[in-house]
Design a protein around this motif. Structure first.
Motif, mmCIF file in Angstrom:
data_model
loop_
_atom_site.group_PDB
_atom_site.id
_atom_site.type_symbol
_atom_site.label_atom_id
_atom_site.label_comp_id
_atom_site.label_asym_id
_atom_site.label_seq_id
_atom_site.Cartn_x
_atom_site.Cartn_y
_atom_site.Cartn_z
ATOM 1 N N SER A 11 -0.198 9.643 -4.332
ATOM 2 C CA SER A 11 -0.262 10.633 -3.259
ATOM 3 C C SER A 11 0.980 11.525 -3.291
ATOM 4 O O SER A 11 2.091 11.053 -3.030
ATOM 5 N N PRO A 12 0.799 12.807 -3.578
ATOM 6 C CA PRO A 12 1.959 13.709 -3.590
ATOM 7 C C PRO A 12 2.648 13.805 -2.220
ATOM 8 O O PRO A 12 3.871 13.894 -2.154
ATOM 9 N N ALA A 13 1.874 13.752 -1.145
ATOM 10 C CA ALA A 13 2.473 13.839 0.191
ATOM 11 C C ALA A 13 3.352 12.619 0.467
ATOM 12 O O ALA A 13 4.434 12.747 1.065
ATOM 13 N N SER A 14 2.918 11.443 0.030
ATOM 14 C CA SER A 14 3.721 10.237 0.212
ATOM 15 C C SER A 14 5.005 10.323 -0.603
ATOM 16 O O SER A 14 6.075 9.931 -0.137
ATOM 17 N N ARG A 15 4.912 10.830 -1.825
ATOM 18 C CA ARG A 15 6.089 10.962 -2.682
ATOM 19 C C ARG A 15 7.098 11.944 -2.086
ATOM 20 O O ARG A 15 8.304 11.692 -2.094
ATOM 21 N N ILE A 16 6.612 13.043 -1.535
ATOM 22 C CA ILE A 16 7.506 14.030 -0.913
ATOM 23 C C ILE A 16 8.212 13.415 0.286
ATOM 24 O O ILE A 16 9.427 13.582 0.462
ATOM 25 N N PHE A 17 7.478 12.681 1.120
ATOM 26 C CA PHE A 17 8.077 12.038 2.296
ATOM 27 C C PHE A 17 9.129 11.013 1.865
ATOM 28 O O PHE A 17 10.234 10.971 2.410
ATOM 29 N N TYR A 18 8.800 10.194 0.869
ATOM 30 C CA TYR A 18 9.724 9.168 0.384
ATOM 31 C C TYR A 18 10.995 9.816 -0.181
ATOM 32 O O TYR A 18 12.110 9.388 0.121
ATOM 33 N N ALA A 50 0.842 -1.202 0.000
ATOM 34 C CA ALA A 50 0.000 0.000 0.000
ATOM 35 C C ALA A 50 0.875 1.250 0.000
ATOM 36 O O ALA A 50 0.563 2.240 -0.666
ATOM 37 N N ALA A 51 1.980 1.212 0.750
ATOM 38 C CA ALA A 51 2.909 2.345 0.757
ATOM 39 C C ALA A 51 3.565 2.497 -0.610
ATOM 40 O O ALA A 51 3.733 3.614 -1.115
ATOM 41 N N LEU A 52 3.927 1.388 -1.220
ATOM 42 C CA LEU A 52 4.540 1.432 -2.553
ATOM 43 C C LEU A 52 3.568 2.006 -3.571
ATOM 44 O O LEU A 52 3.936 2.834 -4.410
ATOM 45 N N SER A 53 2.327 1.598 -3.501
ATOM 46 C CA SER A 53 1.314 2.091 -4.423
ATOM 47 C C SER A 53 1.019 3.571 -4.207
ATOM 48 O O SER A 53 0.708 4.295 -5.158
ATOM 49 N N ARG A 58 -7.932 12.803 4.409
ATOM 50 C CA ARG A 58 -7.768 14.057 3.679
ATOM 51 C C ARG A 58 -6.294 14.170 3.301
ATOM 52 O O ARG A 58 -5.420 14.118 4.172
ATOM 53 N N GLU A 59 -6.039 14.321 2.027
ATOM 54 C CA GLU A 59 -4.661 14.446 1.544
ATOM 55 C C GLU A 59 -4.051 15.741 2.093
ATOM 56 O O GLU A 59 -4.618 16.814 1.942
ATOM 57 N N PRO A 60 -2.888 15.651 2.765
ATOM 58 C CA PRO A 60 -2.263 16.870 3.274
ATOM 59 C C PRO A 60 -1.796 17.764 2.124
ATOM 60 O O PRO A 60 -1.339 17.276 1.091
ATOM 61 N N VAL A 61 -1.928 19.048 2.331
ATOM 62 C CA VAL A 61 -1.494 20.017 1.326
ATOM 63 C C VAL A 61 0.005 20.213 1.488
ATOM 64 O O VAL A 61 0.481 20.504 2.587
ATOM 65 N N PRO A 62 0.790 20.034 0.408
ATOM 66 C CA PRO A 62 2.229 20.244 0.522
ATOM 67 C C PRO A 62 2.534 21.693 0.889
ATOM 68 O O PRO A 62 1.896 22.615 0.401
#
Length: 128
Positions: free
Chosen positions: A74-81, A66-69, A117-121
């Protein structure tokens, strides 16, 4: 939540027993899922962290993909990664850190009965 479709979400809920009553804290849930490092210290040596030997492999196999997907959706997930990769973490370490962060969000969602809710970058700081 990006990465958690109907089947992974149902698998996640089935593996935790349907509710959070079996876990005192999100840290305990992360430990059961194999996403929290445990110390392997000996004598005067400290700071040796590794994955626990006993953890729910089905729960880990739900959170990790799920994290990989979520990296694609998810832009927030990509920024964190990307930030973790920038800190020198390997792909696997960064993905486990992302899975742990998402587990914290899921815990809060289930605890508060709130939707995702997707966090706003945060906007980039402008150089003066």
């Amino acid at each position: 939540m990006p990465g958690f479709g109907p089947v992974p979400a149902a698998t996640f809920l089935a593996n935790i027993g349907g509710n959070l009553d079996g876990f005192d804290t999100v840290d305990r849930l992360a430990c059961v899922a194999g996403l929290a490092p445990v110390p392997r210290n000996s004598g005067g040596i400290s700071g040796n962290l590794h994955r626990p030997r006993r953890f729910n492999r089905r729960l880990l196999r739900t959170c990790y993909p799920a994290a990989l997907s979520s990296l694609k959706n998810s832009p927030a997930s990509r920024i964190f990664y990307d930030r973790k990769r920038g800190e020198g973490k390997s792909h696997k370490q960064a993905l486990i850190a992302l899975a742990r962060r998402r587990l914290n969000v899921i815990w809060a969602m289930l605890r508060d009965h709130s939707p995702y809710r997707e966090p706003v970058p945060a906007p980039a700081l402008l150089a003066a």
